[in-house]
Motif scaffolding. Structure first.
Motif, mmCIF file in Angstrom:
data_model
loop_
_atom_site.group_PDB
_atom_site.id
_atom_site.type_symbol
_atom_site.label_atom_id
_atom_site.label_comp_id
_atom_site.label_asym_id
_atom_site.label_seq_id
_atom_site.Cartn_x
_atom_site.Cartn_y
_atom_site.Cartn_z
ATOM 1 N N VAL A 477 -4.287 10.786 2.089
ATOM 2 C CA VAL A 477 -4.211 10.775 3.558
ATOM 3 C C VAL A 477 -5.349 9.889 4.071
ATOM 4 C CG1 VAL A 477 -4.354 12.178 5.657
ATOM 5 C CG2 VAL A 477 -3.209 13.089 3.618
ATOM 6 N N VAL A 478 -5.032 8.992 5.011
ATOM 7 C CA VAL A 478 -6.038 8.101 5.607
ATOM 8 C C VAL A 478 -6.229 8.528 7.066
ATOM 9 C CG1 VAL A 478 -6.599 5.717 6.230
ATOM 10 C CG2 VAL A 478 -5.345 6.201 4.102
ATOM 11 N N PRO A 479 -7.328 9.255 7.377
ATOM 12 C CA PRO A 479 -7.531 9.733 8.756
ATOM 13 C C PRO A 479 -8.096 8.612 9.631
ATOM 14 C CG PRO A 479 -9.235 10.604 7.302
ATOM 15 C CD PRO A 479 -8.397 9.682 6.469
ATOM 16 N N ALA A 480 -7.221 7.830 10.241
ATOM 17 C CA ALA A 480 -7.623 6.606 10.935
ATOM 18 C C ALA A 480 -8.523 6.886 12.135
ATOM 19 C CB ALA A 480 -6.383 5.836 11.376
ATOM 20 N N ALA A 481 -8.316 8.021 12.825
ATOM 21 C CA ALA A 481 -9.137 8.302 14.016
ATOM 22 C C ALA A 481 -10.529 8.787 13.608
ATOM 23 C CB ALA A 481 -8.446 9.341 14.889
ATOM 24 N N ASP A 482 -10.585 9.728 12.643
ATOM 25 C CA ASP A 482 -11.885 10.281 12.215
ATOM 26 C C ASP A 482 -12.707 9.236 11.450
ATOM 27 O OD1 ASP A 482 -10.385 12.395 12.996
ATOM 28 O OD2 ASP A 482 -10.359 13.443 11.071
ATOM 29 N N LYS A 483 -12.029 8.469 10.606
ATOM 30 C CA LYS A 483 -12.760 7.556 9.705
ATOM 31 C C LYS A 483 -12.090 6.175 9.689
ATOM 32 C CE LYS A 483 -14.166 11.480 6.914
ATOM 33 N NZ LYS A 483 -13.947 12.297 5.733
ATOM 34 N N PRO A 484 -12.347 5.373 10.727
ATOM 35 C CA PRO A 484 -11.684 4.059 10.833
ATOM 36 C C PRO A 484 -11.924 3.175 9.606
ATOM 37 C CG PRO A 484 -12.945 4.570 12.825
ATOM 38 C CD PRO A 484 -13.255 5.635 11.832
ATOM 39 N N HIS A 485 -13.086 3.342 8.942
ATOM 40 C CA HIS A 485 -13.367 2.489 7.771
ATOM 41 C C HIS A 485 -12.399 2.786 6.623
ATOM 42 C CE1 HIS A 485 -15.703 6.174 7.221
ATOM 43 N NE2 HIS A 485 -15.725 5.941 5.920
ATOM 44 N N PHE A 486 -11.783 4.009 6.617
ATOM 45 C CA PHE A 486 -10.775 4.317 5.593
ATOM 46 C C PHE A 486 -9.556 3.413 5.764
ATOM 47 C CE2 PHE A 486 -11.525 8.774 3.654
ATOM 48 C CZ PHE A 486 -12.894 8.561 3.629
ATOM 49 N N LEU A 487 -9.186 3.129 7.040
ATOM 50 C CA LEU A 487 -8.029 2.270 7.288
ATOM 51 C C LEU A 487 -8.342 0.837 6.849
ATOM 52 C CD1 LEU A 487 -5.164 1.937 8.364
ATOM 53 C CD2 LEU A 487 -6.110 1.591 10.653
ATOM 54 N N ALA A 488 -9.558 0.388 7.130
ATOM 55 C CA ALA A 488 -9.965 -0.962 6.700
ATOM 56 C C ALA A 488 -9.878 -1.053 5.173
ATOM 57 C CB ALA A 488 -11.386 -1.249 7.175
ATOM 58 N N ARG A 489 -10.304 0.021 4.512
ATOM 59 C CA ARG A 489 -10.252 0.046 3.033
ATOM 60 C C ARG A 489 -8.794 0.036 2.542
ATOM 61 N NH1 ARG A 489 -10.821 -1.598 -1.448
ATOM 62 N NH2 ARG A 489 -10.911 -0.219 -3.257
ATOM 63 N N ALA A 490 -7.896 0.682 3.309
ATOM 64 C CA ALA A 490 -6.473 0.697 2.924
ATOM 65 C C ALA A 490 -5.933 -0.732 2.858
ATOM 66 C CB ALA A 490 -5.669 1.520 3.926
ATOM 67 N N TRP A 491 -6.271 -1.554 3.873
ATOM 68 C CA TRP A 491 -5.766 -2.946 3.862
ATOM 69 C C TRP A 491 -6.414 -3.749 2.723
ATOM 70 C CZ3 TRP A 491 -1.658 -2.040 5.928
ATOM 71 C CH2 TRP A 491 -1.492 -1.395 7.160
ATOM 72 N N GLU A 492 -7.674 -3.409 2.382
ATOM 73 C CA GLU A 492 -8.310 -4.071 1.220
ATOM 74 C C GLU A 492 -7.549 -3.734 -0.059
ATOM 75 O OE1 GLU A 492 -12.451 -3.041 0.946
ATOM 76 O OE2 GLU A 492 -12.851 -3.696 3.001
ATOM 77 N N PRO A 630 0.904 1.612 -11.964
ATOM 78 C CA PRO A 630 0.839 2.831 -11.151
ATOM 79 C C PRO A 630 1.086 2.549 -9.670
ATOM 80 C CG PRO A 630 -1.345 2.231 -11.980
ATOM 81 C CD PRO A 630 -0.364 1.324 -12.650
ATOM 82 N N GLY A 631 1.624 3.542 -8.985
ATOM 83 C CA GLY A 631 1.932 3.385 -7.564
ATOM 84 C C GLY A 631 0.847 4.003 -6.694
ATOM 85 N N LEU A 632 0.762 3.502 -5.452
ATOM 86 C CA LEU A 632 -0.224 4.011 -4.503
ATOM 87 C C LEU A 632 0.470 4.215 -3.158
ATOM 88 C CD1 LEU A 632 -3.239 4.514 -3.630
ATOM 89 C CD2 LEU A 632 -3.303 2.090 -3.005
ATOM 90 N N CYS A 633 0.308 5.409 -2.567
ATOM 91 C CA CYS A 633 0.908 5.675 -1.256
ATOM 92 C C CYS A 633 -0.184 6.188 -0.325
ATOM 93 C CB CYS A 633 2.030 6.705 -1.379
ATOM 94 S SG CYS A 633 2.774 7.094 0.212
ATOM 95 N N LEU A 634 -0.396 5.487 0.804
ATOM 96 C CA LEU A 634 -1.431 5.859 1.765
ATOM 97 C C LEU A 634 -0.778 6.339 3.060
ATOM 98 C CD1 LEU A 634 -3.813 2.829 1.102
ATOM 99 C CD2 LEU A 634 -3.957 5.135 0.134
ATOM 100 N N LEU A 635 -1.092 7.569 3.440
ATOM 101 C CA LEU A 635 -0.481 8.186 4.623
ATOM 102 C C LEU A 635 -1.470 8.096 5.782
ATOM 103 C CD1 LEU A 635 0.701 11.375 2.679
ATOM 104 C CD2 LEU A 635 2.134 9.426 3.291
ATOM 105 N N VAL A 636 -1.232 7.155 6.689
ATOM 106 C CA VAL A 636 -2.169 6.905 7.785
ATOM 107 C C VAL A 636 -1.816 7.788 8.983
ATOM 108 C CG1 VAL A 636 -3.096 5.163 9.358
ATOM 109 C CG2 VAL A 636 -2.469 4.526 7.017
ATOM 110 N N THR A 637 -2.826 8.485 9.526
ATOM 111 C CA THR A 637 -2.563 9.366 10.671
ATOM 112 C C THR A 637 -3.782 9.431 11.572
ATOM 113 O OG1 THR A 637 -2.000 11.616 11.335
ATOM 114 C CG2 THR A 637 -3.326 11.407 9.345
ATOM 115 N N GLU A 638 -3.530 9.715 12.853
ATOM 116 C CA GLU A 638 -4.641 9.937 13.788
ATOM 117 C C GLU A 638 -4.757 11.417 14.153
ATOM 118 O OE1 GLU A 638 -4.318 7.375 17.171
ATOM 119 O OE2 GLU A 638 -4.507 5.549 15.978
#
Length: 740
Positions: A477-492, A630-638
């Motif tokens: 789970v990528v908590p975009a509102a709490d931790k915006p840097h997690f979303l930046a890392r997702a695109w990396e 291997p597969g990777l699934c990132l669930l982005v949420t606010e």
């Protein structure tokens, strides 16, 4: 005389037109029988008789006392600014202490008339404090008369359970309770749908007694006994409906399709570069056994995402072609039909070149038929079907049209069953000279009891083993509102996957064109309070996100979009480029949810993941990890951490077991959805039965129902059961059950 005429009496006659109108419009209740089956959702206890001297705070109490005085006050308020608000204060005493009762607004008139000084009554309500004094606000009360009668009334009234009914703003629970009391005597005339032997054997109450106890219980044991009985009614009547359908289907004739010893299937198996899993071999045998019989197969094949259902279905289709028949595969979208056509043609290689010069001895022709095909291609496909040149056809709803004729349709495979209505399935089945065999596939794992309830007229096969070489999928789970840097890392991470030679999906809930502009949406669906906060903004859209990524975090990568409103040829071209590895990142809607198979795609980022259901997220995730990497699934949420939406996403991230997730999904949704409230537009027939909790009852009811129908298919000796079936299977529900 009709045995159930009293229960079929319109509420208008029993309760008067005004109340009946509200019940029909807001609760869907039309007859006395409907109201008797509108069960309380819970019960409050009035509380044992309490002395005024020892009242407990915040508890429901019942007291017997005498009115000492009653005063009506008027006051000004926001609702009644001219001083026309009314408050009635009544002081009562029982010799041990005094207590104030308070009534407001329109609720003051009746108590003002009833509660005169000197009047003795029973009062019931919740104890609260106002101005440092104990009080009961708007208590229920019952006036007491003669001593002997009063003693009896006090005992029964104080100890009784108060039923609380599913209500609406227009019709409070107590009004419903009053209406139920008026029609309750009719419960004596309810005809029992359960056979005597079943009822006696399981120690269940008779139906009239169960209805009486559910609406007027004296004890919690009464409620439990009534619930146990009424759950059995629902489970048993539904299972009888399904058992009768299975029985009727078993009487139909069909052509047995037995594979040739050294035909197309043998040639195909010899070409396979891998060994079938044990699960695939076991399920294939179940299907081949069904195909070899002279009545139509009705089988549900459910399997985990990526468990190889298409391979099992293809082998079944080849068996039918071997036996001289044709097979049709019905897919819910053009993207999926094209994908199936492409992958099956590739899997079969030269065996799919029947009728061509390059075709080998055992080969057949595979045609695609969709609504957007050009006239020439369509004409040729129709010709290939009617002459029998094509052994396999893959298509969308276009297969159902009147002008589509088959030479000898032997098998219908329906992919993603829940997307098709009964009329569509029956129209396709009607194209065979005799009813064709039917294989229904779903990649949405279904708990066993739901399968027995919703797809109860189908035999079930389960594929829960992934083919060798499939890679695990890590989900976060990528908590975009709490931790915006997690979303930046997702695109990396997406960029890293592409640099390693792989590809990625980005999924959004909305397209983002004029047609789905949220500001123009007429019927916005209200979400739950917990989720409402993050839903103030419109859902993220494919076109916006694709633009943002191509000019920002994923600049320099080849980004393309795919959504349902693109032209079919454009969609196909985009999928071909992605499958060929020419596109790095595909930004799409859920159009890729089922069947899309690109083994080189290893990462998926789901934007606004909280806007998708649990099963849908599981489906989407199954598009990655289909190759050796291997597969990777990132669930982005606010959504905030404590919200139900985040708990749902955490559940998806924590397990790859689709059956476990389907249980979670079901527990979080209304039970009615399971039986197709959304699909059929009618209220669920399950008022008491909980599909997950009552697994045992459903399984036992299925066995009992099968035995009853085998012994008496027309239910000639069970008039009560016949009547209950007619009530259950009104036209719309019958159609819904048919979708199984």
């Amino acid at each position: 005389m009709d045995l159930v005429s009293v229960l079929e009496e319109p509420l208008k006659k029993a309760l008067g037109p005004a109340t009946a109108k509200v019940m029909a419009e807001h609760l869907g209740l039309h007859t006395v029988g409907d109201l008797l089956h509108h069960y309380p959702r819970r019960y409050e206890e009035r509380g044992q008789l309490t002395h005024l001297a020892d009242l407990p705070m915040d508890e429901h109490v019942t007291v017997v006392a005498q009115v000492a005085d009653a005063r009506l006050h008027t006051f000004a308020s926001a609702r009644a600014p001219r001083g026309k608000g009314q408050r009635l204060e009544v002081t009562i005493t029982d010799g041990s202490g005094r207590l104030q009762l308070v009534f407001f607004g329109h609720g003051v008139h009746k108590p003002h008339k009833d509660l005169l000084p000197g009047t003795r009554a029973m009062f019931s309500g919740k104890v609260s404090v106002f101005n440092h004094r104990l009080q009961l606000a708007h208590p229920a009360y019952e006036l007491l008369s003669g001593d002997e009668e009063a003693t009896e009334t006090v005992g029964s009234w104080a100890g009784a359970l108060i039923p609380l009914y599913p209500a609406t703003a227009k019709l409070e629970s107590w009004k419903i309770a009053k209406s139920v009391q008026m029609v309750l005597p009719h419960a004596q005339e309810a005809v029992d749908p359960l056979p005597d032997s079943l009822r006696d054997g399981r120690g269940l109450l008779a139906l009239p007694e169960a209805l009486l106890k559910i609406h007027r219980p004296h004890t919690r044991a009464d409620v439990d006994d009534a619930r146990a009985r009424l759950k059995w009614d629902e489970a048993f009547v539904l299972q009888v409906a399904l058992a009768r359908r299975r029985y009727a289907d078993a009487q139909l004739p069909a052509v047995a399709r037995v594979p040739k010893p050294a035909g197309l299937l043998t040639a195909f198996d010899a070409m396979l570069p891998f060994t079938l899993t044990e699960g695939q071999q076991k399920v294939s045998k179940e299907i081949f056994d069904d195909l070899a019989t002279e009545h139509p197969m009705h089988r549900l094949l459910q399997g985990e995402v990526g468990s190889g259902k298409t391979m099992v279905a293809l082998r079944a289709m080849l068996t039918v072609v071997d036996a001289g028949g044709q097979a049709a595969m019905l897919a819910p979208t053009e993207v999926l039909a094209q994908q199936h056509h492409r992958s099956i043609t590739e899997m079969m290689g030269e065996l799919a070149e029947g009728g061509m010069l390059s075709g080998v001895e055992h080969s057949t022709k595979i045609v695609l038929l969709t609504g957007s095909m050009g006239a020439a291609g369509r004409r040729q496909a129709l010709l290939d079907l009617v002459t029998g040149e094509a052994g396999i056809v893959i298509g969308t709803h276009a297969l159902i049209e009147d002008k589509v004729q088959f030479h000898d349709l032997g098998l219908v495979v329906v992919d993603e069953q829940h997307r098709f209505g009964v009329e569509q399935r029956d129209a396709l089945r009607g194209k065979g000279k005799q009813p064709p065999h039917l294989l229904v596939m779903t990649a949405t794992p279904i708990p066993r009891t739901v399968a027995m309830t919703v797809f109860g007229d189908l035999e079930t096969s389960v594929l829960d083993q992934l083919p060798a070489g499939r890679s695990p999928i890590a989900s976060h789970v990528v908590p975009a509102a709490d931790k915006p840097h997690f979303l930046a890392r997702a695109w990396e991470r997406v960029r890293e996957e592409v640099e390693n030679g792989h590809q990625a999906y980005v999924v959004c809930p909305r397209i983002g064109d004029d047609e789905d502009d949220p500001s123009k949406a007429k019927n916005k669906k209200k979400s739950s309070d917990a989720d409402a906060e993050a839903e103030k903004r419109p859902p993220l859209a494919v076109l916006d996100i694709a633009d943002h990524l191509a000019n920002g975090p994923l600049q320099g990568l080849k980004v393309e979009v795919l959504h349902g409103r693109m032209q079919p040829d454009d969609k196909d071209a985009v999928m071909r480029r992605f499958a060929a590895g020419e596109t790095d990142v595909l930004v799409a809607t859920t159009v890729i949810e089922v069947g899309v198979n690109v083994p080189n795609a290893t990462a998926m980022v789901i934007m606004d993941a909280d806007r998708f259901g649990v099963s849908q997220l599981h489906q989407l995730r199954g598009r990655v990890g289909r190759g050796s990497a291997p597969g990777l699934c990132l669930l982005v949420t606010e959504m905030p951490e404590a919200s139900p939406a985040r708990q749902r996403l955490n559940a998806v991230a924590s397990t790859l077991d689709g059956f476990e997730l389907s249980r979670i999904d079901l527990e979080q949704r209304r039970e009615g959805d399971v039986l197709g409230q959304a699909q059929s537009g009618v209220r669920s027939s399950l008022r008491m039965l909980a599909v997950i909790e009552d697994e045992e009852i459903i399984a036992e009811a299925r066995e009992e129902a099968a035995a009853v129908v085998a012994a008496d298919p027309e239910l000639a000796g069970l008039p009560g059961l016949r009547t209950a079936l007619q009530a259950l299977l009104d036209e719309e529900r019958e159609q819904y059950l048919d979708k199984g």
